[in-house]
Design a protein around this motif. Structure first.
Motif, PDB file in Angstrom:
ATOM      1  N   SER A 142     110.576 -70.302  91.423  1.00  0.00           N
ATOM      2  CA  SER A 142     109.444 -70.900  91.108  1.00  0.00           C
ATOM      3  C   SER A 142     109.294 -72.435  91.512  1.00  0.00           C
ATOM      4  CB  SER A 142     109.097 -71.231  89.471  1.00  0.00           C
ATOM      5  OG  SER A 142     109.977 -72.000  89.038  1.00  0.00           O
ATOM      6  N   LEU A 143     110.155 -72.702  92.248  1.00  0.00           N
ATOM      7  CA  LEU A 143     110.555 -74.062  92.795  1.00  0.00           C
ATOM      8  C   LEU A 143     110.542 -74.313  94.277  1.00  0.00           C
ATOM      9  CD1 LEU A 143     113.853 -75.167  90.498  1.00  0.00           C
ATOM     10  CD2 LEU A 143     111.278 -75.518  89.980  1.00  0.00           C
ATOM     11  N   VAL A 144     110.488 -72.968  94.897  1.00  0.00           N
ATOM     12  CA  VAL A 144     109.998 -73.197  96.241  1.00  0.00           C
ATOM     13  C   VAL A 144     108.786 -72.950  96.785  1.00  0.00           C
ATOM     14  CG1 VAL A 144     112.627 -72.327  96.777  1.00  0.00           C
ATOM     15  CG2 VAL A 144     110.813 -70.782  96.635  1.00  0.00           C
ATOM     16  N   GLN A 145     108.588 -73.761  97.903  1.00  0.00           N
ATOM     17  CA  GLN A 145     107.025 -73.475  98.468  1.00  0.00           C
ATOM     18  C   GLN A 145     106.954 -72.684  99.581  1.00  0.00           C
ATOM     19  OE1 GLN A 145     105.327 -77.417  98.552  1.00  0.00           O
ATOM     20  NE2 GLN A 145     106.734 -78.095  97.057  1.00  0.00           N
ATOM     21  N   PRO A 146     106.193 -71.742  99.661  1.00  0.00           N
ATOM     22  CA  PRO A 146     106.183 -70.690 101.129  1.00  0.00           C
ATOM     23  C   PRO A 146     105.587 -71.591 102.159  1.00  0.00           C
ATOM     24  CG  PRO A 146     104.541 -69.977  99.453  1.00  0.00           C
ATOM     25  CD  PRO A 146     105.397 -71.135  98.422  1.00  0.00           C
ATOM     26  N   LEU A 147     105.954 -71.515 103.238  1.00  0.00           N
ATOM     27  CA  LEU A 147     105.624 -72.125 104.444  1.00  0.00           C
ATOM     28  C   LEU A 147     105.073 -70.917 105.592  1.00  0.00           C
ATOM     29  CD1 LEU A 147     108.423 -74.717 105.000  1.00  0.00           C
ATOM     30  CD2 LEU A 147     106.069 -75.025 104.129  1.00  0.00           C
ATOM     31  N   GLY A 148     105.166 -69.801 105.158  1.00  0.00           N
ATOM     32  CA  GLY A 148     104.827 -68.526 106.012  1.00  0.00           C
ATOM     33  C   GLY A 148     106.119 -67.930 106.714  1.00  0.00           C
ATOM     34  N   ASN A 149     105.972 -66.755 107.206  1.00  0.00           N
ATOM     35  CA  ASN A 149     107.094 -66.167 108.001  1.00  0.00           C
ATOM     36  C   ASN A 149     108.532 -66.104 107.177  1.00  0.00           C
ATOM     37  OD1 ASN A 149     105.769 -65.555 110.366  1.00  0.00           O
ATOM     38  ND2 ASN A 149     105.905 -67.536 111.112  1.00  0.00           N
ATOM     39  N   ARG A 151     109.627 -68.445 105.367  1.00  0.00           N
ATOM     40  CA  ARG A 151     110.158 -69.635 105.306  1.00  0.00           C
ATOM     41  C   ARG A 151     109.659 -70.350 103.979  1.00  0.00           C
ATOM     42  NH1 ARG A 151     113.477 -71.466 109.316  1.00  0.00           N
ATOM     43  NH2 ARG A 151     112.998 -73.575 108.959  1.00  0.00           N
ATOM     44  N   TYR A 152     110.728 -71.231 103.609  1.00  0.00           N
ATOM     45  CA  TYR A 152     110.453 -71.911 102.285  1.00  0.00           C
ATOM     46  C   TYR A 152     110.565 -73.433 102.582  1.00  0.00           C
ATOM     47  CZ  TYR A 152     109.299 -67.540 100.274  1.00  0.00           C
ATOM     48  OH  TYR A 152     108.786 -66.135  99.974  1.00  0.00           O
ATOM     49  N   LEU A 153     110.062 -74.401 101.851  1.00  0.00           N
ATOM     50  CA  LEU A 153     110.514 -75.692 101.449  1.00  0.00           C
ATOM     51  C   LEU A 153     111.054 -75.485 100.274  1.00  0.00           C
ATOM     52  CD1 LEU A 153     110.328 -78.630 102.134  1.00  0.00           C
ATOM     53  CD2 LEU A 153     108.234 -78.934 100.965  1.00  0.00           C
ATOM     54  N   LEU A 154     112.371 -76.256 100.405  1.00  0.00           N
ATOM     55  CA  LEU A 154     113.058 -76.121  99.156  1.00  0.00           C
ATOM     56  C   LEU A 154     113.107 -77.451  98.358  1.00  0.00           C
ATOM     57  CD1 LEU A 154     114.386 -73.818 100.870  1.00  0.00           C
ATOM     58  CD2 LEU A 154     116.914 -74.457  99.942  1.00  0.00           C
TER      59      LEU A 154
END
Length: 202
Positions: A142-149, A151-154
């Motif tokens: 619940s803490l990571v943000q999807p960026l597509g492909n 890949r995530y922003l931690l």
């Protein structure tokens, strides 16, 4: 320098765990994918294993070649080359052990990740081992943000290709691999998670 550090170098603690368990005692030909300066192969070089490494950074290859000569007293420069997991410069079924620590989470997409994983798996001999450490979303979903492909922003501000426990179990089955250790994840204060994935090729 104390004796442990001289023998093992700055080795990944979970790789060290496998050495203590004697998992890789019969592994003589070893490849480190993304070897960097060689921190995970100090022990193997000193024990006179047949060690190879690839890394996309030419400076890292210069450093690991120097380390290899220093620890073995042999000219093993040709064992280390600039390269990547998805374009593996080795024949299939070559290695008893492939180490891949903090590499797979730099994949740019699911397709790239699978190409890297396939390249690694192909060069393993039947019965050989894969030791992988990679970033995951396990415990911080619940803490990571999807960026597509994929890949995530931690939370620590980095961008990574992340896998879930379900992904790792899927790939274990798809590769016809055996999970000889439970999947283990280290959560660093909910900023990032690193997972250890230990497989044997059936």
């Amino acid at each position: 320098m104390n004796n442990l550090q001289a023998l093992f170098g700055n080795i990944d603690i979970y790789l060290f765990d496998q050495l203590l368990k004697c998992t890789y005692n019969q592994c003589h030909k070893i490849l480190d994918v993304g070897c960097g300066g060689g921190r995970n192969i100090v022990y193997f070089l000193q024990q006179r294993h047949d060690v190879y490494g690839i890394d996309p950074n030419p400076d890292a290859i210069v450093a690991v070649r120097e380390l290899s000569v220093m620890l073995t007293g042999k000219d093993t420069a040709s064992n280390f080359s600039v390269g990547s997991a998805e374009t593996m410069p080795f024949e299939a079924n070559t290695f008893d052990l492939v180490i891949c620590s903090a590499v797979l989470h730099f994949a740019q997409s699911k397709q790239h990740f699978e190409a890297m994983l396939t390249g690694i798996w192909q060069v393993l001999k039947p019965g050989g081992y894969l030791f992988a450490r990679l970033a995951s979303n396990i415990g911080i979903e619940s803490l990571v943000q999807p960026l597509g492909n994929n890949r995530y922003l931690l939370p620590d501000g980095s961008e990574r290709f992340l896998v879930s426990e379900q992904d790792l179990m899927h790939y274990t089955q798809k590769l016809n691999g055996y999970l000889h250790e439970p999947i283990k994840t280290t959560n660093v204060q909910n900023l990032r998670c690193m997972t250890t994935w230990c497989l044997q090729k059936l």
